[in-house]
Design a protein around this motif. Structure first.
Motif, PDB file in Angstrom:
ATOM      1  N   ASP A 110     104.668  86.085  59.682  1.00  0.00           N
ATOM      2  CA  ASP A 110     106.011  85.755  60.149  1.00  0.00           C
ATOM      3  C   ASP A 110     106.861  87.027  60.146  1.00  0.00           C
ATOM      4  OD1 ASP A 110     108.678  84.854  60.442  1.00  0.00           O
ATOM      5  OD2 ASP A 110     108.176  82.916  59.573  1.00  0.00           O
ATOM      6  N   GLU A 111     107.306  87.444  61.320  1.00  0.00           N
ATOM      7  CA  GLU A 111     108.039  88.700  61.438  1.00  0.00           C
ATOM      8  C   GLU A 111     109.438  88.630  60.838  1.00  0.00           C
ATOM      9  OE1 GLU A 111     108.018  89.886  65.501  1.00  0.00           O
ATOM     10  OE2 GLU A 111     105.853  90.278  65.559  1.00  0.00           O
ATOM     11  N   SER A 112     109.915  87.421  60.537  1.00  0.00           N
ATOM     12  CA  SER A 112     111.250  87.291  59.948  1.00  0.00           C
ATOM     13  C   SER A 112     111.247  87.611  58.456  1.00  0.00           C
ATOM     14  CB  SER A 112     111.789  85.875  60.162  1.00  0.00           C
ATOM     15  OG  SER A 112     111.030  84.917  59.421  1.00  0.00           O
ATOM     16  N   LEU A 113     110.053  87.708  57.863  1.00  0.00           N
ATOM     17  CA  LEU A 113     109.952  87.961  56.425  1.00  0.00           C
ATOM     18  C   LEU A 113     109.876  89.456  56.149  1.00  0.00           C
ATOM     19  CD1 LEU A 113     107.355  85.199  55.466  1.00  0.00           C
ATOM     20  CD2 LEU A 113     109.855  85.043  55.482  1.00  0.00           C
ATOM     21  N   LYS A 114     110.392  89.857  55.007  1.00  0.00           N
ATOM     22  CA  LYS A 114     110.317  91.255  54.595  1.00  0.00           C
ATOM     23  C   LYS A 114     108.871  91.616  54.266  1.00  0.00           C
ATOM     24  CE  LYS A 114     114.991  91.167  52.624  1.00  0.00           C
ATOM     25  NZ  LYS A 114     115.791  91.263  51.381  1.00  0.00           N
ATOM     26  N   THR A 115     108.429  92.741  54.798  1.00  0.00           N
ATOM     27  CA  THR A 115     107.032  93.140  54.655  1.00  0.00           C
ATOM     28  C   THR A 115     106.622  93.269  53.195  1.00  0.00           C
ATOM     29  OG1 THR A 115     107.126  94.339  56.752  1.00  0.00           O
ATOM     30  CG2 THR A 115     105.331  94.900  55.259  1.00  0.00           C
ATOM     31  N   HIS A 116     107.442  93.964  52.399  1.00  0.00           N
ATOM     32  CA  HIS A 116     107.056  94.199  51.002  1.00  0.00           C
ATOM     33  C   HIS A 116     107.057  92.895  50.198  1.00  0.00           C
ATOM     34  CE1 HIS A 116     111.471  94.203  50.609  1.00  0.00           C
ATOM     35  NE2 HIS A 116     111.272  93.873  49.349  1.00  0.00           N
ATOM     36  N   GLU A 117     107.955  91.961  50.557  1.00  0.00           N
ATOM     37  CA  GLU A 117     108.009  90.686  49.840  1.00  0.00           C
ATOM     38  C   GLU A 117     106.779  89.833  50.173  1.00  0.00           C
ATOM     39  OE1 GLU A 117     111.295  87.209  48.891  1.00  0.00           O
ATOM     40  OE2 GLU A 117     111.203  88.029  50.925  1.00  0.00           O
ATOM     41  N   LEU A 118     106.420  89.777  51.443  1.00  0.00           N
ATOM     42  CA  LEU A 118     105.240  89.003  51.839  1.00  0.00           C
ATOM     43  C   LEU A 118     103.977  89.584  51.219  1.00  0.00           C
ATOM     44  CD1 LEU A 118     103.874  86.785  53.415  1.00  0.00           C
ATOM     45  CD2 LEU A 118     103.959  88.239  55.468  1.00  0.00           C
ATOM     46  N   ALA A 119     103.876  90.906  51.171  1.00  0.00           N
ATOM     47  CA  ALA A 119     102.717  91.539  50.545  1.00  0.00           C
ATOM     48  C   ALA A 119     102.628  91.173  49.065  1.00  0.00           C
ATOM     49  CB  ALA A 119     102.788  93.052  50.715  1.00  0.00           C
ATOM     50  N   ALA A 120     103.776  91.162  48.376  1.00  0.00           N
ATOM     51  CA  ALA A 120     103.792  90.818  46.956  1.00  0.00           C
ATOM     52  C   ALA A 120     103.357  89.366  46.743  1.00  0.00           C
ATOM     53  CB  ALA A 120     105.187  91.043  46.384  1.00  0.00           C
ATOM     54  N   TYR A 121     103.858  88.473  47.583  1.00  0.00           N
ATOM     55  CA  TYR A 121     103.466  87.064  47.461  1.00  0.00           C
ATOM     56  C   TYR A 121     102.006  86.848  47.858  1.00  0.00           C
ATOM     57  CZ  TYR A 121     107.947  84.927  46.233  1.00  0.00           C
ATOM     58  OH  TYR A 121     109.093  84.527  45.552  1.00  0.00           O
ATOM     59  N   THR A 122     101.494  87.704  48.741  1.00  0.00           N
ATOM     60  CA  THR A 122     100.077  87.629  49.098  1.00  0.00           C
ATOM     61  C   THR A 122      99.202  87.909  47.890  1.00  0.00           C
ATOM     62  OG1 THR A 122     100.488  88.285  51.398  1.00  0.00           O
ATOM     63  CG2 THR A 122      98.264  88.641  50.553  1.00  0.00           C
ATOM     64  N   VAL A 123      99.590  88.905  47.098  1.00  0.00           N
ATOM     65  CA  VAL A 123      98.844  89.227  45.886  1.00  0.00           C
ATOM     66  C   VAL A 123      98.885  88.046  44.909  1.00  0.00           C
ATOM     67  CG1 VAL A 123      98.725  90.743  43.878  1.00  0.00           C
ATOM     68  CG2 VAL A 123      99.230  91.699  46.129  1.00  0.00           C
ATOM     69  N   ILE A 124     100.060  87.434  44.771  1.00  0.00           N
ATOM     70  CA  ILE A 124     100.182  86.274  43.883  1.00  0.00           C
ATOM     71  C   ILE A 124      99.306  85.131  44.376  1.00  0.00           C
ATOM     72  CG2 ILE A 124     101.767  84.525  42.977  1.00  0.00           C
ATOM     73  CD1 ILE A 124     102.136  87.327  41.800  1.00  0.00           C
ATOM     74  N   ALA A 125      99.332  84.872  45.678  1.00  0.00           N
ATOM     75  CA  ALA A 125      98.519  83.799  46.241  1.00  0.00           C
ATOM     76  C   ALA A 125      97.032  84.071  46.037  1.00  0.00           C
ATOM     77  CB  ALA A 125      98.830  83.643  47.733  1.00  0.00           C
ATOM     78  N   SER A 126      96.627  85.332  46.181  1.00  0.00           N
ATOM     79  CA  SER A 126      95.234  85.689  45.944  1.00  0.00           C
ATOM     80  C   SER A 126      94.858  85.431  44.490  1.00  0.00           C
ATOM     81  CB  SER A 126      95.001  87.161  46.296  1.00  0.00           C
ATOM     82  OG  SER A 126      93.673  87.544  46.047  1.00  0.00           O
ATOM     83  N   MET A 127      95.766  85.745  43.590  1.00  0.00           N
ATOM     84  CA  MET A 127      95.538  85.471  42.170  1.00  0.00           C
ATOM     85  C   MET A 127      95.320  83.976  41.946  1.00  0.00           C
ATOM     86  SD  MET A 127      98.131  85.931  38.934  1.00  0.00           S
ATOM     87  CE  MET A 127      98.687  87.523  39.516  1.00  0.00           C
ATOM     88  N   LEU A 128      96.156  83.156  42.591  1.00  0.00           N
ATOM     89  CA  LEU A 128      96.034  81.706  42.436  1.00  0.00           C
ATOM     90  C   LEU A 128      94.700  81.196  42.979  1.00  0.00           C
ATOM     91  CD1 LEU A 128      99.631  80.535  43.492  1.00  0.00           C
ATOM     92  CD2 LEU A 128      98.724  80.846  41.184  1.00  0.00           C
ATOM     93  N   LEU A 129      94.289  81.714  44.130  1.00  0.00           N
ATOM     94  CA  LEU A 129      93.037  81.271  44.742  1.00  0.00           C
ATOM     95  C   LEU A 129      91.819  81.690  43.920  1.00  0.00           C
ATOM     96  CD1 LEU A 129      93.771  81.986  48.513  1.00  0.00           C
ATOM     97  CD2 LEU A 129      93.656  79.757  47.393  1.00  0.00           C
ATOM     98  N   ASN A 130      92.003  82.642  43.005  1.00  0.00           N
ATOM     99  CA  ASN A 130      90.890  83.123  42.180  1.00  0.00           C
ATOM    100  C   ASN A 130      90.894  82.556  40.767  1.00  0.00           C
ATOM    101  OD1 ASN A 130      89.106  85.527  43.407  1.00  0.00           O
ATOM    102  ND2 ASN A 130      91.117  85.557  44.348  1.00  0.00           N
ATOM    103  N   LEU A 131      91.807  81.647  40.474  1.00  0.00           N
ATOM    104  CA  LEU A 131      91.820  81.023  39.158  1.00  0.00           C
ATOM    105  C   LEU A 131      90.525  80.248  38.916  1.00  0.00           C
ATOM    106  CD1 LEU A 131      95.462  79.592  39.065  1.00  0.00           C
ATOM    107  CD2 LEU A 131      94.586  81.512  37.721  1.00  0.00           C
ATOM    108  N   ASP A 132      90.057  80.254  37.671  1.00  0.00           N
ATOM    109  CA  ASP A 132      88.842  79.512  37.329  1.00  0.00           C
ATOM    110  C   ASP A 132      88.939  78.045  37.729  1.00  0.00           C
ATOM    111  OD1 ASP A 132      87.305  81.531  36.426  1.00  0.00           O
ATOM    112  OD2 ASP A 132      87.445  81.050  34.306  1.00  0.00           O
ATOM    113  N   GLU A 133      90.083  77.434  37.480  1.00  0.00           N
ATOM    114  CA  GLU A 133      90.198  76.004  37.753  1.00  0.00           C
ATOM    115  C   GLU A 133      90.343  75.707  39.239  1.00  0.00           C
ATOM    116  OE1 GLU A 133      94.191  74.151  36.762  1.00  0.00           O
ATOM    117  OE2 GLU A 133      94.375  76.031  35.664  1.00  0.00           O
TER     118      GLU A 133
END
Length: 224
Positions: free
Chosen positions: A196-219
């Motif tokens: 989404d081009e309306s989102l700040k690049t650095h903010e979306l990148a930071a949330y991408t890392v968080i989302a990746s962390m969530l997708l890699n949780l053991d549970e």
């Protein structure tokens, strides 16, 4: 199983307990696509060719791999085109059968390569970006965005400790990508779907890392 569960449901009629195991290869990918909003739920039709390392077929089978596009990239794993001499590498990494012979059950291994695939394979990075994008677009507070994302992938709310880990990681990555816009743009450019081009690049990148962390949780990658 806890004593309370045994008393409440001794015969496990409510299916409240089962053996712990890692999800099958197809289900892992389907789950990541589903929680990120990318999954194409179409039923039936011809096989599709999602992402795979460039030149793999050429190297092994001297054939060109015509990668799909659009919604075909996000169909369920059961519709993935299967070439027995060159099976989809990510699925093999997660113990899918090569289909050269019949098997009664799949083996279940736990290797560093699996962790690397979940963190770096294009389908999972793209899914993480889209999940992170959904979190931002909730238009709620930072804490509630993180709670929403956590619940999206685990079906429960995070504890106070888990929230503190998420908040610290988000703040650290916002600082990191604010100082390195090039890396931020590179991270959110994976996959055919557009950020989404309306989102700040650095903010979306930071949330991408968080989302990746969530997708890699053991549970998340295991049936607990």
């Amino acid at each position: 199983v806890t004593r309370e569960q045994l008393i409440a449901d001794p015969e496990n009629i409510w299916l409240g307990r089962a053996a712990r195991l890692r999800l099958p290869a197809e289900t892992l990918r389907d789950q990541a696509l589903a929680v990120s909003g990318l999954l194409n739920g179409k039923i039936g039709g011809p096989s599709v060719k999602p992402y795979q390392p460039e030149g793999l077929w050429k190297e092994i089978a001297s054939q060109a791999y015509d990668q799909g596009s659009g919604k075909d990239l996000y169909r369920r794993g059961m519709y993935t085109f299967w070439k027995r001499t060159v099976p989809p590498p990510t699925m093999l990494t997660f113990d899918a059968s090569s289909r050269e012979i019949c098997v009664l059950s799949r083996s279940r291994t736990n290797t560093p390569l699996q962790a690397l695939a979940l963190l770096n394979e294009i389908s999972y990075v793209e899914a993480a970006r889209n999940l992170g994008q959904q979190m931002i677009l909730q238009n709620i507070s930072t804490e509630d965005r993180l709670r929403w994302g956590w619940r999206q992938v685990t079906s429960r709310m995070p504890s106070d400790y888990e929230m503190s880990v998420l908040l610290k990681s988000l703040q650290r990555n916002i600082q990191r990508y604010s100082a390195d816009q090039k890396a931020a743009k590179q991270l959110i450019s994976f996959g055919e779907s557009q950020a989404d081009e309306s989102l700040k690049t650095h903010e979306l990148a930071a949330y991408t890392v968080i989302a990746s962390m969530l997708l890699n949780l053991d549970e998340v990658i295991n049936r607990e």
